[in-house]
Design an enzyme around this catalytic site. Structure first.
Site, PDB file in Angstrom:
ATOM      1  N   HIS A   1      26.577 -22.019 -16.318  1.00 48.08           N
ATOM      2  CA  HIS A   1      25.449 -22.310 -17.209  1.00 48.08           C
ATOM      3  C   HIS A   1      24.309 -21.330 -16.990  1.00 48.08           C
ATOM      4  O   HIS A   1      24.260 -20.625 -15.986  1.00 48.08           O
ATOM      5  CB  HIS A   1      24.930 -23.738 -16.968  1.00 48.08           C
ATOM      6  CG  HIS A   1      25.783 -24.799 -17.591  1.00 48.08           C
ATOM      7  ND1 HIS A   1      26.869 -25.343 -16.953  1.00 48.08           N
ATOM      8  CD2 HIS A   1      25.723 -25.398 -18.811  1.00 48.08           C
ATOM      9  CE1 HIS A   1      27.438 -26.244 -17.743  1.00 48.08           C
ATOM     10  NE2 HIS A   1      26.775 -26.302 -18.876  1.00 48.08           N
TER      11      HIS A   1
ATOM     12  N   LYS B   1      19.157 -24.154 -15.960  1.00 47.76           N
ATOM     13  CA  LYS B   1      19.725 -25.498 -15.762  1.00 47.76           C
ATOM     14  C   LYS B   1      19.357 -26.021 -14.380  1.00 47.76           C
ATOM     15  O   LYS B   1      19.529 -25.333 -13.381  1.00 47.76           O
ATOM     16  CB  LYS B   1      21.247 -25.470 -15.948  1.00 47.76           C
ATOM     17  CG  LYS B   1      21.865 -26.854 -15.880  1.00 47.76           C
ATOM     18  CD  LYS B   1      23.267 -26.878 -16.452  1.00 47.76           C
ATOM     19  CE  LYS B   1      23.884 -28.254 -16.385  1.00 47.76           C
ATOM     20  NZ  LYS B   1      23.157 -29.289 -17.146  1.00 47.76           N
TER      21      LYS B   1
HETATM   22  N1  LIG Z   1      25.208 -33.928 -23.506  1.00 47.88           N
HETATM   23  C1  LIG Z   1      25.177 -32.653 -23.886  1.00 47.88           C
HETATM   24  O1  LIG Z   1      26.045 -32.191 -24.670  1.00 47.88           O
HETATM   25  C2  LIG Z   1      24.108 -31.744 -23.379  1.00 47.88           C
HETATM   26  C3  LIG Z   1      23.234 -32.203 -22.450  1.00 47.88           C
HETATM   27  N2  LIG Z   1      22.211 -31.409 -22.024  1.00 47.88           N
HETATM   28  C4  LIG Z   1      21.299 -32.021 -21.079  1.00 47.88           C
HETATM   29  O2  LIG Z   1      20.091 -32.368 -21.766  1.00 47.88           O
HETATM   30  C5  LIG Z   1      18.992 -32.306 -20.869  1.00 47.88           C
HETATM   31  C6  LIG Z   1      17.908 -31.400 -21.453  1.00 47.88           C
HETATM   32  O3  LIG Z   1      18.405 -30.088 -21.553  1.00 47.88           O
HETATM   33  P1  LIG Z   1      17.428 -28.898 -22.030  1.00 47.88           P
HETATM   34  O4  LIG Z   1      16.745 -29.254 -23.307  1.00 47.88           O
HETATM   35  O5  LIG Z   1      18.246 -27.664 -21.947  1.00 47.88           O
HETATM   36  O6  LIG Z   1      16.358 -28.908 -20.834  1.00 47.88           O
HETATM   37  P2  LIG Z   1      14.846 -28.436 -20.871  1.00 47.88           P
HETATM   38  O7  LIG Z   1      14.445 -28.297 -19.457  1.00 47.88           O
HETATM   39  O8  LIG Z   1      14.680 -27.291 -21.784  1.00 47.88           O
HETATM   40  O9  LIG Z   1      14.062 -29.696 -21.523  1.00 47.88           O
HETATM   41  C7  LIG Z   1      13.964 -30.928 -20.850  1.00 47.88           C
HETATM   42  C8  LIG Z   1      12.950 -31.846 -21.512  1.00 47.88           C
HETATM   43  O10 LIG Z   1      12.761 -32.974 -20.658  1.00 47.88           O
HETATM   44  C9  LIG Z   1      11.405 -32.983 -20.161  1.00 47.88           C
HETATM   45  N3  LIG Z   1      11.415 -33.263 -18.715  1.00 47.88           N
HETATM   46  C10 LIG Z   1      12.140 -32.663 -17.780  1.00 47.88           C
HETATM   47  N4  LIG Z   1      11.927 -33.209 -16.571  1.00 47.88           N
HETATM   48  C11 LIG Z   1      11.040 -34.181 -16.746  1.00 47.88           C
HETATM   49  C12 LIG Z   1      10.436 -35.119 -15.879  1.00 47.88           C
HETATM   50  N5  LIG Z   1      10.725 -35.198 -14.563  1.00 47.88           N
HETATM   51  N6  LIG Z   1       9.554 -35.990 -16.399  1.00 47.88           N
HETATM   52  C13 LIG Z   1       9.235 -35.937 -17.688  1.00 47.88           C
HETATM   53  N7  LIG Z   1       9.798 -35.075 -18.566  1.00 47.88           N
HETATM   54  C14 LIG Z   1      10.702 -34.208 -18.106  1.00 47.88           C
HETATM   55  C15 LIG Z   1      10.866 -31.602 -20.430  1.00 47.88           C
HETATM   56  O11 LIG Z   1       9.474 -31.671 -20.587  1.00 47.88           O
HETATM   57  P3  LIG Z   1       8.567 -30.405 -20.199  1.00 47.88           P
HETATM   58  O12 LIG Z   1       8.838 -29.399 -21.254  1.00 47.88           O
HETATM   59  O13 LIG Z   1       7.194 -30.964 -20.189  1.00 47.88           O
HETATM   60  O14 LIG Z   1       9.034 -29.993 -18.833  1.00 47.88           O
HETATM   61  C16 LIG Z   1      11.582 -31.234 -21.724  1.00 47.88           C
HETATM   62  O15 LIG Z   1      10.974 -31.863 -22.825  1.00 47.88           O
HETATM   63  C17 LIG Z   1      19.579 -31.823 -19.530  1.00 47.88           C
HETATM   64  O16 LIG Z   1      19.869 -32.960 -18.736  1.00 47.88           O
HETATM   65  C18 LIG Z   1      20.856 -31.121 -19.946  1.00 47.88           C
HETATM   66  O17 LIG Z   1      21.813 -31.041 -18.929  1.00 47.88           O
HETATM   67  C19 LIG Z   1      22.017 -30.153 -22.503  1.00 47.88           C
HETATM   68  C20 LIG Z   1      22.872 -29.644 -23.430  1.00 47.88           C
HETATM   69  C21 LIG Z   1      24.007 -30.382 -23.935  1.00 47.88           C
HETATM   70  O1  LIG Z   2      22.118 -27.979 -19.507  1.00 50.87           O
HETATM   71  C1  LIG Z   2      22.890 -27.525 -20.386  1.00 50.87           C
HETATM   72  O2  LIG Z   2      22.610 -26.520 -21.048  1.00 50.87           O
HETATM   73  C2  LIG Z   2      24.132 -28.244 -20.644  1.00 50.87           C
HETATM   74  N1  LIG Z   2      24.324 -29.376 -20.027  1.00 50.87           N
HETATM   75  C3  LIG Z   2      25.424 -30.249 -20.175  1.00 50.87           C
HETATM   76  C4  LIG Z   2      26.130 -30.449 -18.850  1.00 50.87           C
HETATM   77  O3  LIG Z   2      25.438 -30.595 -17.828  1.00 50.87           O
HETATM   78  O4  LIG Z   2      27.349 -30.513 -18.820  1.00 50.87           O
HETATM   79  C5  LIG Z   2      26.329 -29.889 -21.316  1.00 50.87           C
HETATM   80  C6  LIG Z   2      26.424 -28.428 -21.651  1.00 50.87           C
HETATM   81  O5  LIG Z   2      27.365 -27.820 -20.836  1.00 50.87           O
HETATM   82  C7  LIG Z   2      25.093 -27.709 -21.627  1.00 50.87           C
END
Ligand SMILES: NC(=O)C1=CN([C@@H]2O[C@H](COP(=O)(O)OP(=O)(O)OC[C@H]3O[C@@H](n4cnc5c(N)ncnc54)[C@H](OP(=O)(O)O)[C@@H]3O)[C@@H](O)[C@H]2O)C=CC1
Ligand SMILES: O=C(O)C1=N[C@H](C(=O)O)C[C@H](O)C1
Length: 249
Positions: free
Chosen positions: A133, A137
């Site tokens: 990744h 991440k």
């Molecule tokens: N299920 C799936 O297919 C996928 C899942 N994911 C998951 O989705 C999640 C988000 O990914 P992504 O958008 O790339 O991550 P980012 O770090 O870009 O965004 C995370 C968001 O959550 C907020 N945040 C993070 N930590 C905290 C905290 N401790 N308290 C409050 N707010 C928080 C951030 O706010 P701020 O900007 O203020 O920090 C931001 O709005 C991850 O867990 C990732 O692994 C990602 C892609 C695909």
């Molecule tokens: O954080 C990401 O970007 C992603 N998170 C998910 C994971 O933890 O598996 C899904 C995807 O691979 C992207």
């Protein structure tokens, strides 16, 4: 479908973009960073039909409380939950429909189906899960690596091993090695390696954009909208989600 996008990081922003291209109504966005959006889901006043959550496990309680108070379905795509947090999701799903998956892409749903069939036939092969990744991440191993590992564990008696550094011994037959690579802008790559004597078989999924996850989450949202309370995932939503998720972008 009035959407609430919870978490406005990389994924929340792509969900908004994809939702708008599909003419879906984004009724509210919650961005812990603030700006023009509410900082907390509890401050949302708009009428909302479904929540799509790509945020952080630290916000799980708020998301579940909101869904239960409003009696609306949740799509939880955040990764990195503890067993206790997963249990909270399961408990809440007795009151409202919840889709929870560590990967919302159609390809990973297919990979899981393949593993269900293949793994029972692989006695004698060593299995390793390798994920790669982007450098931003925060959780490791990836949620998807955990999802794939659980699928393998359900079909073979294996013990996941994430860190081999304390071991000074040959690989045990029942080990299931997990490995994380972080760097650059890799959207998400998952390989299941079957290593045998003088041969290797690899099943590999590569996400070529973040849109694939947004598209899958939106398809899941549309699909659980009218469902009864329960816990939904890629497997039990598979049939219905397929035609929506797999349309051309
Ligand atoms: N299920 C799936 O297919 C996928 C899942 N994911 C998951 O989705 C999640 C988000 O990914 P992504 O958008 O790339 O991550 P980012 O770090 O870009 O965004 C995370 C968001 O959550 C907020 N945040 C993070 N930590 C905290 C905290 N401790 N308290 C409050 N707010 C928080 C951030 O706010 P701020 O900007 O203020 O920090 C931001 O709005 C991850 O867990 C990732 O692994 C990602 C892609 C695909
Ligand atoms: O954080 C990401 O970007 C992603 N998170 C998910 C994971 O933890 O598996 C899904 C995807 O691979 C992207």
């Amino acid at each position: 479908m009035n959407l609430l996008i919870h978490g406005y990081g990389a994924m929340g922003q792509i969900v908004e973009e994809v939702a708008r291209t599909q003419n879906l109504t984004v009724a509210a966005i919650v961005s812990p960073a603030g700006g023009e959006h509410p900082v907390s889901i509890q401050d949302v006043e708009a009428d909302v039909d479904v929540v799509i959550d790509f945020s952080n496990p630290a916000l799980l309680d708020d998301v579940l409380a909101f869904g239960k108070a409003k009696q609306i379905p949740l799509v939880i795509a955040t990764t990195g939950f503890s067993e206790a947090e997963l249990a909270k999701i399961e408990a809440a799903s007795q009151e409202i429909p919840i889709f929870q998956s560590y990967n919302t892409s159609y390809g990973i749903a297919l990979l899981k189906q393949l593993l269900d069939q293949l793994v029972p036939l692989t006695l004698g092969y060593d299995i390793e899960v390798i994920e790669a990744h982007h450098r931003k991440k925060v959780d490791a191993p990836s949620g998807t690596a955990e999802l794939l590992t659980r699928a393998i564990e359900a079909k073979r008696d294996v013990t996941p091993v994430y860190d081999r550094t304390p071991r000074r011994e040959a690989r045990a037959a029942d080990e299931l090695g997990m490995h994380s690579v972080r760097g650059g802008t890799i959207f998400g790559e998952h390989t299941v390696l079957f290593a045998g004597d003088d041969e290797m078989l690899e099943l590999k999924h590569t996400a070529l954009s973040k849109r694939v996850f947004a598209n899958g989450a939106l398809a899941a949202a549309a699909t659980i909208l009218d469902r009864p309370a329960g816990l939904y995932n890629l497997t039990n939503l598979y049939e219905e989600a397929t035609h929506v998720t797999h349309k051309r972008l």
